[in-house]
Write an enzyme that holds these catalytic residues in place. Structure first.
Site, short mmCIF file in Angstrom:
data_model
loop_
_atom_site.label_atom_id
_atom_site.label_comp_id
_atom_site.label_asym_id
_atom_site.label_seq_id
_atom_site.Cartn_x
_atom_site.Cartn_y
_atom_site.Cartn_z
N ASP A 23 0.75 -1.22 0.08
CA ASP A 23 0.02 -0.04 0.08
C ASP A 23 1.00 1.13 0.14
O ASP A 23 2.18 1.04 0.28
CB ASP A 23 -0.84 -0.22 1.24
N ASP A 62 -10.93 2.25 -3.13
CA ASP A 62 -11.41 2.08 -1.69
C ASP A 62 -12.92 2.04 -1.67
O ASP A 62 -13.41 1.50 -0.83
CB ASP A 62 -10.99 3.03 -0.83
C1 DGJ Z 1 -5.92 2.09 1.90
C2 DGJ Z 1 -6.27 0.95 1.06
O1 DGJ Z 1 -6.58 1.14 0.11
C3 DGJ Z 1 -7.01 0.21 2.01
O2 DGJ Z 1 -7.87 -1.00 1.20
C4 DGJ Z 1 -6.52 -0.23 3.22
O3 DGJ Z 1 -5.43 -1.18 3.09
C5 DGJ Z 1 -5.97 1.02 4.10
N1 DGJ Z 1 -5.23 1.80 2.95
C6 DGJ Z 1 -5.30 0.50 5.32
O4 DGJ Z 1 -4.66 1.72 5.85
#
Ligand code: DGJ
Length: 735
Positions: free
Chosen positions: A481, A551
């Site tokens: 990430d 997200d």
């Molecule tokens: C952003 C990601 O897109 C989410 O799926 C998740 O992993 C969060 N970060 C966690 O902080």
């Protein structure tokens, strides 16, 4: 060989199955863009360079040189010597003066495709895939600066793709400073075009936008240090009204994950320049004598048959010539991710309870997301402290992974290796490891700073944090990430003269780390992610076969995100999960079946608390999993057809995947809103063989491919919100 040099005409001709690209050299040695478009059988068209229209020949009459340079269709334009349009190359000499002019020197044509040092790049592949891939290197030189620009064109015949990149070499014995190095530029007559781009924001990435091209510059780009939520490194010029099957399309896509510019400029002389490269803002690169700089690759394709053909060519190209992962053609394990189920509030017992329930439903992998390390009980701390939080995960990651494997699931783990929290042991020990500007407090975003990955020791530390855990625990999958933009672009380790290299060095650093990871752990399934889909670009696809799309998992919001993303990138690389209801981003509640059907067009998974969802939803999971196994090959490898967008007048969305051998197809219909009192609606389903008879799964209904494409199928009126239908057709062997 798909590349030919006609010496008598001083013309290079690059052919793909349906397109031709031609480059010419003038008497004076300028290298000009002659033609890009539908395939031509013979070389020709050199008159399009209009080299004599200004009565200009350098050695005879230089009177109107500025007007000539400002109108000549350059293949790789330079700046500050006369051309008043956007240059692709801007170089400063030892006097601090900028100005560059390039002339043809020589060429080389070879089979195959070179790799690009330190950068992701497409490749020819092996066996049949490599057939029809060849490369032209044109060397241009500036005799005053004593630098060479090597223009590299690789031709992928079958996919109608030409890639471009540039290597700048300093042979001068002096220092040269590159102020701008774009990777590709094409000049053509202005005509009437629209510019298509993929734009958005967090939770609504890559919506398709079209705008008319007017005089002056229109561009998209990023200065966020990553390709960004806001604008994807993709643009296309399309003729007005171009649709899925009609109209002309010129597309460029950047194999790069950092700052970029993608621009179309119409000049005073009605010429149009389309260019793409590393964003020149806050960029420069000091090139010592003997050094070279390699610019990332641009993927170009032309379609005379609309956007649909462009899409299918790009999908084939990325699947065949960019994504390297051994998982590319494999079914990905159906995962359950705990992020929206628990956020930071979990412990071993909670995770195991999710895992057990998931296993009962047929799910294949558990992914432990953010919050398992340091003191990370919220997003306010601990990035950089990659040791397990034993208050949550007793016995550590290896023990948890063993338990999960005992349950019969694979195990995946989340990392954010590029970041550092101000509240972390790492920051307390190495405050200078964060990107920062001298005398200023660095700007926080999500209460975190960015590690200075231009520094080798920082990269080594961050890499080892991940690798150490992967060496000691059985980890099948990593979610990498990256949750903020880059600001405060200063490195404590670089001299003043190289501070403007930080952005690009950072991206090279990320690439180096991911290359190490996939080399050391060749069986690892890697998924890239950036606060959802802020780094959904071809550069990342070189390292990971899948990227988290957004997200926003609300399936209705996802329709547009998916439509825009699938315009360029294959469905096989789009992270897609079934969320809970109401959705955490939009508060919308959508039927479980619809959530499943929309997520099916991607790498399939769940992101909800499976121990809490309604019994009737839980009961649907085994059926959804069976659908994934039945259709994933078709979805991942097939030809994608965008059929209807709900952003148009009628509120339904339709897309399809058609097997390469036309033996079957799966179409997905989503009714976003009802349209009362319209009775059945007629939906055309293209892509199948005209005369072959196909049966609709689960029925005795049979249609020819011609009927489906031209007469369509009738979808009865559906009542209710956000309803879906999967329409699977297979060639009817009884016919
Ligand atoms: C952003 C990601 O897109 C989410 O799926 C998740 O992993 C969060 N970060 C966690 O902080």
């Amino acid at each position: 060989m798909a590349v030919l040099y006609d010496e008598s005409r001083r013309l290079f001709k690059l052919d793909t199955a349906n397109t031709t690209y031609m480059i010419g050299i003038t008497e004076d040695g300028y290298v000009g863009h002659v033609y890009y478009g539908r395939r031509l059988n013979r070389p020709g068209g050199e008159y399009l360079l209009r080299a004599k229209e200004y009565a200009y020949i350098l050695s005879v009459n230089a009177r109107e040189k500025e007007a000539f340079l400002s109108s000549f269709p350059f293949e790789y334009p330079t700046q500050w010597t006369g051309d008043l349009r956007e240059g692709a190359l801007d170089v400063m000499n030892e006097e601090g003066q900028c100005g560059c002019e390039l002339f043809y020197r020589d060429y080389e044509i070879t089979a195959g495709k070179p790799s690009l040092e330190g950068l992701p790049a497409s490749f020819a592949g092996e066996g049949k895939a490599a057939e029809g891939v060849s490369t032209l290197r044109l060397t241009l030189t500036d005799p005053v600066l004593e630098i060479d620009a090597e223009l590299i064109y690789s031709v992928f015949e079958k996919e109608d793709v030409i890639t471009r990149s540039v290597v700048i070499r300093n042979n001068s014995g002096k220092t040269r400073i590159l102020q701008k190095v774009y990777s590709a530029s094409i000049d053509m007559d202005a005509g009437h075009y629209e510019m298509l781009s993929l734009t958005g924001s967090w939770a609504r990435e890559r919506h398709i936008r079209r705008r008319p091209v007017g005089i002056g510059k229109q561009s998209v780009g990023s200065i966020a240090g990553k390709s960004s939520h806001q604008e994807n490194p993709f643009i296309a010029l399309v003729t007005p009204g171009a649709g899925q099957d009609t109209g002309e399309v010129y597309a460029m896509n950047f194999v790069y994950s950092g700052n970029f510019t993608a621009q179309v400029q119409v000049s005073q002389f009605d010429s149009l320049r389309m260019c793409m490269g590393i964003n020149a803002e806050n960029f420069s690169w000091t090139l010592e004598s003997g050094d070279h700089f390699t610019a990332p690759e641009v993927v170009m394709t032309y379609s005379a048959q609309g956007l649909g053909q462009m899409t299918r060519h790009l999908h084939d190209f990325y699947r065949g010539h960019l994504i390297r992962s051994p998982y590319l053609h494999k079914e990905r394990p159906i995962l359950i991710n705990n992020w929206e189920a628990t956020y930071f509030d979990f412990d071993t017992e909670k995770i195991l309870s999710i895992a057990r329930k998931a296993k009962e439903s047929g799910i294949e992998m558990l992914v432990l997301d953010d919050g398992w390390f340091g003191k990370r009980n919220s997003d306010t701390s601990s990035l950089g402290d990659w040791y397990v939080n034993e208050n949550k995960i007793k016995g550590g990651i290896a023990a948890l992974s063993d338990e999960i494997h005992k349950i019969g699931l694979k195990f995946g783990l989340w990392f954010e290796p590029e970041m550092i929290s101000p509240d972390s042991d790492l920051y307390r020990a190495h405050p200078d490891w964060a990107l920062q500007l001298k005398g200023r407090t660095a700007t926080m975003s999500r209460q975190q700073y960015v590690l200075d990955l231009s520094r080798q020791e920082v990269r080594d530390y961050a890499y080892e944090c991940v690798a150490k855990i992967l060496r000691t625990a059985k980890i099948d999958y990593v979610k990498w990430d990256m949750n903020r933009e880059l600001t405060d672009i200063g490195s404590a380790a670089l001299p003043a003269s190289r501070q403007q290299e930080v952005f690009h060095r950072y991206v090279l650093g990320v690439y180096e780390m991911q290359e190490r990871l996939v080399t050391e752990f060749p069986d690892l399934l890697l998924e890239n992610c950036s606060g959802g889909g802020a780094r959904f670009d071809p550069g990342m696809l070189y390292y990971s076969p899948q990227i988290w799309r957004s997200d926003d998992m609300d399936p209705i919001e996802r329709l547009r995100i998916q439509e825009g993303t699938a315009l360029v990138y294959p469905l096989s690389c789009m992270g897609a999960h079934v969320c809970c209801a109401p959705n955490h981003t939009t508060a919308r509640s959508v039927p479980f079946e619809t959530r499943g059907h929309v997520a099916l067009s991607g790498t399939f998974g769940y992101e909800l608390d499976i121990t809490q969802i309604p019994e009737e939803d839980l009961e649907m999971i085994p059926g959804q999993i069976a659908e994934y196994h039945r259709y994933h090959g078709l979805i991942a490898e097939g030809d994608y057809y965008r059929i209807h967008s709900w952003s148009g007048e009628e509120p339904w969305d339709v897309w399809g995947s058609v097997a390469k051998d036309r033996s079957e197809a799966l179409y997905t219909f989503v009714q976003v809103l009802t349209r009362p009192n319209v009775r059945s609606r007629r939906i055309l389903l293209p892509g199948l063989e005209e005369d072959t008879v196909y049966r609709l799964e689960g029925t005795e209904e049979c249609y020819t491919g011609g009927e489906l494409a031209k007469c369509g199928i009738l979808i009865p009126e559906m009542r209710g919100d956000a309803l879906t239908k999967l329409l699977h057709f297979t060639a009817d062997t009884r016919a």
